[in-house]
Write a protein that holds these residues in place. Structure first.
Motif, PDB file in Angstrom:
ATOM      1  N   HIS A  75     -96.050  58.151 -49.480  1.00 16.81           N
ATOM      2  CA  HIS A  75     -96.670  59.174 -50.324  1.00 16.81           C
ATOM      3  C   HIS A  75     -98.143  59.359 -49.970  1.00 16.81           C
ATOM      4  N   ALA A  76     -98.860  58.265 -49.782  1.00 15.39           N
ATOM      5  CA  ALA A  76    -100.299  58.339 -49.554  1.00 15.39           C
ATOM      6  C   ALA A  76    -100.689  58.268 -48.086  1.00 15.39           C
ATOM      7  N   GLY A  77     -99.730  57.990 -47.213  1.00 15.34           N
ATOM      8  CA  GLY A  77    -100.030  57.929 -45.788  1.00 15.34           C
ATOM      9  C   GLY A  77    -100.616  56.601 -45.334  1.00 15.34           C
ATOM     10  N   TRP A  78    -100.372  55.545 -46.105  1.00 10.96           N
ATOM     11  CA  TRP A  78    -100.872  54.221 -45.723  1.00 10.96           C
ATOM     12  C   TRP A  78     -99.828  53.526 -44.859  1.00 10.96           C
ATOM     13  N   LYS A  79    -100.280  52.787 -43.859  1.00 12.10           N
ATOM     14  CA  LYS A  79     -99.382  51.991 -43.021  1.00 12.10           C
ATOM     15  C   LYS A  79     -99.326  50.552 -43.508  1.00 12.10           C
ATOM     16  N   SER A  80    -100.417  50.095 -44.095  1.00 16.91           N
ATOM     17  CA  SER A  80    -100.525  48.702 -44.511  1.00 16.91           C
ATOM     18  C   SER A  80    -100.100  48.520 -45.965  1.00 16.91           C
ATOM     19  N   THR A  81     -99.235  47.547 -46.203  1.00 21.11           N
ATOM     20  CA  THR A  81     -98.838  47.206 -47.569  1.00 21.11           C
ATOM     21  C   THR A  81    -100.031  46.680 -48.353  1.00 21.11           C
ATOM     22  N   THR A  82    -100.894  45.919 -47.693  1.00 15.80           N
ATOM     23  CA  THR A  82    -102.076  45.361 -48.354  1.00 15.80           C
ATOM     24  C   THR A  82    -102.989  46.471 -48.859  1.00 15.80           C
ATOM     25  N   VAL A  83    -103.195  47.485 -48.043  1.00 14.77           N
ATOM     26  CA  VAL A  83    -104.041  48.614 -48.450  1.00 14.77           C
ATOM     27  C   VAL A  83    -103.398  49.335 -49.630  1.00 14.77           C
ATOM     28  N   ALA A  84    -102.104  49.597 -49.554  1.00 10.90           N
ATOM     29  CA  ALA A  84    -101.404  50.300 -50.632  1.00 10.90           C
ATOM     30  C   ALA A  84    -101.499  49.513 -51.936  1.00 10.90           C
ATOM     31  N   GLU A  85    -101.279  48.201 -51.855  1.00  6.67           N
ATOM     32  CA  GLU A  85    -101.353  47.374 -53.061  1.00  6.67           C
ATOM     33  C   GLU A  85    -102.766  47.357 -53.639  1.00  6.67           C
ATOM     34  N   GLY A  86    -103.765  47.515 -52.784  1.00  2.84           N
ATOM     35  CA  GLY A  86    -105.149  47.562 -53.249  1.00  2.84           C
ATOM     36  C   GLY A  86    -105.452  48.801 -54.071  1.00  2.84           C
ATOM     37  N   TYR A  87    -104.693  49.859 -53.872  1.00  2.00           N
ATOM     38  CA  TYR A  87    -104.894  51.089 -54.634  1.00  2.00           C
ATOM     39  C   TYR A  87    -104.153  51.082 -55.966  1.00  2.00           C
ATOM     40  N   VAL A  88    -103.195  50.184 -56.132  1.00  2.00           N
ATOM     41  CA  VAL A  88    -102.420  50.138 -57.365  1.00  2.00           C
ATOM     42  C   VAL A  88    -103.187  49.311 -58.395  1.00  2.00           C
ATOM     43  N   GLU A  89    -103.578  49.965 -59.459  1.00  2.00           N
ATOM     44  CA  GLU A  89    -104.297  49.285 -60.542  1.00  2.00           C
ATOM     45  C   GLU A  89    -103.297  48.605 -61.458  1.00  2.00           C
ATOM     46  N   ASN A  90    -103.750  47.555 -62.099  1.00  2.00           N
ATOM     47  CA  ASN A  90    -102.929  46.907 -63.114  1.00  2.00           C
ATOM     48  C   ASN A  90    -103.165  47.681 -64.404  1.00  2.00           C
ATOM     49  N   SER A  91    -102.376  48.714 -64.629  1.00  2.00           N
ATOM     50  CA  SER A  91    -102.602  49.660 -65.719  1.00  2.00           C
ATOM     51  C   SER A  91    -102.293  49.043 -67.073  1.00  2.00           C
ATOM     52  N   ILE A  92    -102.776  49.713 -68.102  1.00  2.00           N
ATOM     53  CA  ILE A  92    -102.510  49.291 -69.484  1.00  2.00           C
ATOM     54  C   ILE A  92    -101.006  49.279 -69.728  1.00  2.00           C
ATOM     55  N   GLU A  93    -100.305  50.286 -69.207  1.00  2.00           N
ATOM     56  CA  GLU A  93     -98.855  50.353 -69.389  1.00  2.00           C
ATOM     57  C   GLU A  93     -98.166  49.138 -68.762  1.00  2.00           C
ATOM     58  N   ASN A  94     -98.602  48.772 -67.560  1.00  2.00           N
ATOM     59  CA  ASN A  94     -98.022  47.620 -66.873  1.00  2.00           C
ATOM     60  C   ASN A  94     -98.339  46.327 -67.630  1.00  2.00           C
ATOM     61  N   LYS A  95     -99.568  46.194 -68.100  1.00  2.00           N
ATOM     62  CA  LYS A  95     -99.949  45.009 -68.871  1.00  2.00           C
ATOM     63  C   LYS A  95     -99.134  44.917 -70.160  1.00  2.00           C
ATOM     64  N   THR A  96     -98.878  46.061 -70.797  1.00  2.00           N
ATOM     65  CA  THR A  96     -98.081  46.087 -72.024  1.00  2.00           C
ATOM     66  C   THR A  96     -96.645  45.649 -71.745  1.00  2.00           C
ATOM     67  N   LYS A  97     -96.063  46.117 -70.629  1.00  2.00           N
ATOM     68  CA  LYS A  97     -94.702  45.701 -70.261  1.00  2.00           C
ATOM     69  C   LYS A  97     -94.625  44.190 -70.078  1.00  2.00           C
ATOM     70  N   ILE A  98     -95.619  43.637 -69.373  1.00  2.00           N
ATOM     71  CA  ILE A  98     -95.639  42.193 -69.129  1.00  2.00           C
ATOM     72  C   ILE A  98     -95.784  41.440 -70.444  1.00  2.00           C
ATOM     73  N   ALA A  99     -96.681  41.907 -71.312  1.00  2.00           N
ATOM     74  CA  ALA A  99     -96.886  41.252 -72.608  1.00  2.00           C
ATOM     75  C   ALA A  99     -95.614  41.285 -73.442  1.00  2.00           C
ATOM     76  N   ASN A 100     -94.905  42.421 -73.424  1.00  2.00           N
ATOM     77  CA  ASN A 100     -93.643  42.518 -74.173  1.00  2.00           C
ATOM     78  C   ASN A 100     -92.595  41.563 -73.628  1.00  2.00           C
ATOM     79  N   GLN A 101     -92.555  41.387 -72.309  1.00  2.00           N
ATOM     80  CA  GLN A 101     -91.605  40.439 -71.731  1.00  2.00           C
ATOM     81  C   GLN A 101     -91.923  39.019 -72.184  1.00  2.00           C
ATOM     82  N   VAL A 102     -93.202  38.697 -72.254  1.00  2.00           N
ATOM     83  CA  VAL A 102     -93.598  37.355 -72.701  1.00  2.00           C
ATOM     84  C   VAL A 102     -93.246  37.178 -74.174  1.00  2.00           C
ATOM     85  N   LEU A 103     -93.563  38.168 -75.007  1.00  2.00           N
ATOM     86  CA  LEU A 103     -93.309  38.064 -76.446  1.00  2.00           C
ATOM     87  C   LEU A 103     -91.835  38.034 -76.790  1.00  2.00           C
TER      88      LEU A 103
END
Length: 148
Positions: free
Chosen positions: A81-109
């Motif tokens: 989608h973004a034209g990146w070749k490196s997985t490391t670079v792509a992962e660097g652009y992915v923020e740990n969003s509030i939605e993702n943090k909420t999903k993780i918290a719900n799994q823990v709870l």
């Protein structure tokens, strides 16, 4: 989404000669990458956010990568989608969003965790069980050890 796209296309002047999706309203010129890159700072300025200069075109790349990751899209698709070749670079652009943090918290709870249950059964040829029932199981691994 398709309906919104068609609505946008219906608003375009019919005499526009280029095939780019976006065009300026005043001169009907195509919108280039430099104009698109300024949009986050214009929006931040309109919303009276602090540090308007921090909102650059990369915010659009970061936001789209994060939204795709939150939707469960695999890293290969995000890279394409973004034209990146490196997985490391792509992962660097992915923020740990509030939605993702909420999903993780719900799994823990809720208690969705990985746990191991070990059950040893001694079976001889005469007492082999005819069936074993497992209910409400996901991601189950069976290890069968045969001793002769």
């Amino acid at each position: 989404m398709l309906e919104l796209f068609r609505k946008y296309l219906s608003l375009r002047p019919p005499h526009v000669k280029h095939k780019r999706l976006f065009c300026t309203t005043k001169q009907e010129n195509p919108v280039g990458k430099n104009t698109m890159g300024k949009i986050p700072s214009v929006v931040a300025s309109y919303l009276k956010l602090p540090d308007v200069a921090c909102y650059t075109g990369h915010c659009l790349r970061r936001s789209s990568a994060t939204l795709l990751a939150d939707a469960g899209v695999d890293i290969t698709t995000i890279k394409r989608h973004a034209g990146w070749k490196s997985t490391t670079v792509a992962e660097g652009y992915v923020e740990n969003s509030i939605e993702n943090k909420t999903k993780i918290a719900n799994q823990v709870l809720v208690g969705t965790t990985t746990s191991a249950i070990t059950k040893t059964v001694n079976v001889s040829e005469s007492n082999i069980p005819s069936n074993i029932n497992f209910e409400n199981c996901t991601n189950v691994t069976f290890n069968i050890n045969v001793n002769k």
